[in-house]
Motif scaffolding. Structure first.
Motif, short mmCIF file in Angstrom:
data_model
loop_
_atom_site.label_atom_id
_atom_site.label_comp_id
_atom_site.label_asym_id
_atom_site.label_seq_id
_atom_site.Cartn_x
_atom_site.Cartn_y
_atom_site.Cartn_z
N GLY A 1 0.83 -1.20 0.00
CA GLY A 1 0.00 0.00 0.00
C GLY A 1 0.86 1.24 0.00
O GLY A 1 1.79 1.37 0.78
N ASP B 1 -9.08 -9.99 6.57
CA ASP B 1 -8.32 -8.76 6.62
C ASP B 1 -9.03 -7.71 5.77
O ASP B 1 -9.63 -8.03 4.74
N CYS C 1 -8.73 -3.40 4.41
CA CYS C 1 -7.94 -2.18 4.31
C CYS C 1 -8.92 -1.01 4.35
O CYS C 1 -9.81 -0.92 3.51
N ARG D 1 -4.61 5.81 -1.37
CA ARG D 1 -3.77 4.62 -1.20
C ARG D 1 -3.88 3.77 -2.45
O ARG D 1 -4.97 3.44 -2.89
N LEU E 1 -3.07 0.17 -3.94
CA LEU E 1 -2.77 -1.19 -3.51
C LEU E 1 -2.29 -2.01 -4.69
O LEU E 1 -2.94 -2.05 -5.73
N ALA F 1 -2.51 0.01 7.59
CA ALA F 1 -2.90 -0.33 6.21
C ALA F 1 -3.83 -1.54 6.19
O ALA F 1 -4.83 -1.55 5.52
N MET F 2 -3.48 -2.56 6.97
CA MET F 2 -4.30 -3.76 7.00
C MET F 2 -4.70 -4.04 8.45
O MET F 2 -3.94 -3.80 9.37
#
Length: 236
Positions: free
Chosen positions: A5, A21, A23, A31, A33, A77-78
């Motif tokens: 990211g 997960d 984001c 952002r 990815l 980010a995650m």
């Protein structure tokens, strides 16, 4: 699956994308990815956008910018969020069968309330999981020490947990043991060296923190389904 990211073209983060997960990208923050499937597994990403109008039902216009800053600090980010992941999956499935807009609007309101709820930012220790800041501390340490010995006690000390409590909380948060997660990070790094470098396999294993060639080969085969030399041959 690897995911990178780029936040406002300044900060780069890399991690593994695990089941459940998500984001979270607050409004006004960009952002990009870059998703890379791990091995031969396909990469599937569901993207959902919640309108500013929906957010404003929970945050006033005058408070939006300050709350955006809080969201940025709150979410790395995650993050592991099975509730939010389940909602996104449900919306994606509903979209495929053509449900009406009311379903999407209801889901958007729930997502906004869930993301903005104060309890999300609180410590999750009592619930038997790591909170986002604790998890990011652990994962950052793992990534920065892939070539060095890392013990469970080292990781537990970062969040002031006992060894047993840390292992239980880490697995509850990520779905994986610390050892397994660290090994997957090391294998992902090894894959990059195998694909782009000329180091020997023994040297790559050493650089990625494995105790010896046999340990490297055995761990690589368990996760990737082939040996390091076989993997390199398919990428030549």
């Amino acid at each position: 699956m690897g995911i990178r990211g780029y936040l406002e073209r300044v900060e780069e983060k890399e991690t593994f994308l695990l089941p459940d997960d998500v984001c979270i990208i607050p409004p006004g923050l960009g952002r990009t990815l870059i998703v890379t499937p791990k091995g031969d597994e396909p990469a599937t990403i569901a993207s959902l956008t919640v309108s500013l109008e929906t957010l404003h039902r929970f945050i006033g216009e005058e408070d939006l910018q300050s709350r955006v800053s809080q969201l940025r600090d709150r979410y790395p980010a995650m993050r592991f969020d099975p509730v939010l992941a389940a909602v996104v999956k449900a919306v994606a499935a509903a979209n495929e069968v053509g449900v009406d807009d009311l379903y999407a609007q209801s889901a958007a309101q729930f997502i906004a309330a869930h993301v903005l709820s104060p309890h999300i930012a609180g410590s999750a220790k009592s619930a038997g999981t790591l909170n986002p800041r604790q998890l990011e501390t652990i994962l950052t340490y793992m990534r920065e020490n892939l070539g060095r010995p890392v013990s469970v006690d080292d990781l537990a000390s970062l969040v002031s947990f006992s060894r047993f409590h840390f292992v239980r909380c880490f697995k509850a948060t990520t779905g994986s043991t610390p050892y397994r997660y660290l090994t997957e990070l090391r294998i992902d790094l090894a894959r990059k060296y195998l694909e782009s470098g000329n180091d020997t396999i023994a040297r790559i294993g050493q650089r990625c923190g494995f105790s010896g060639p046999e340990h490297f080969s055995r761990s690589f085969h368990r996760i990737m389904g082939c040996t390091p030399s076989q993997y390199r041959a398919t990428r030549a």
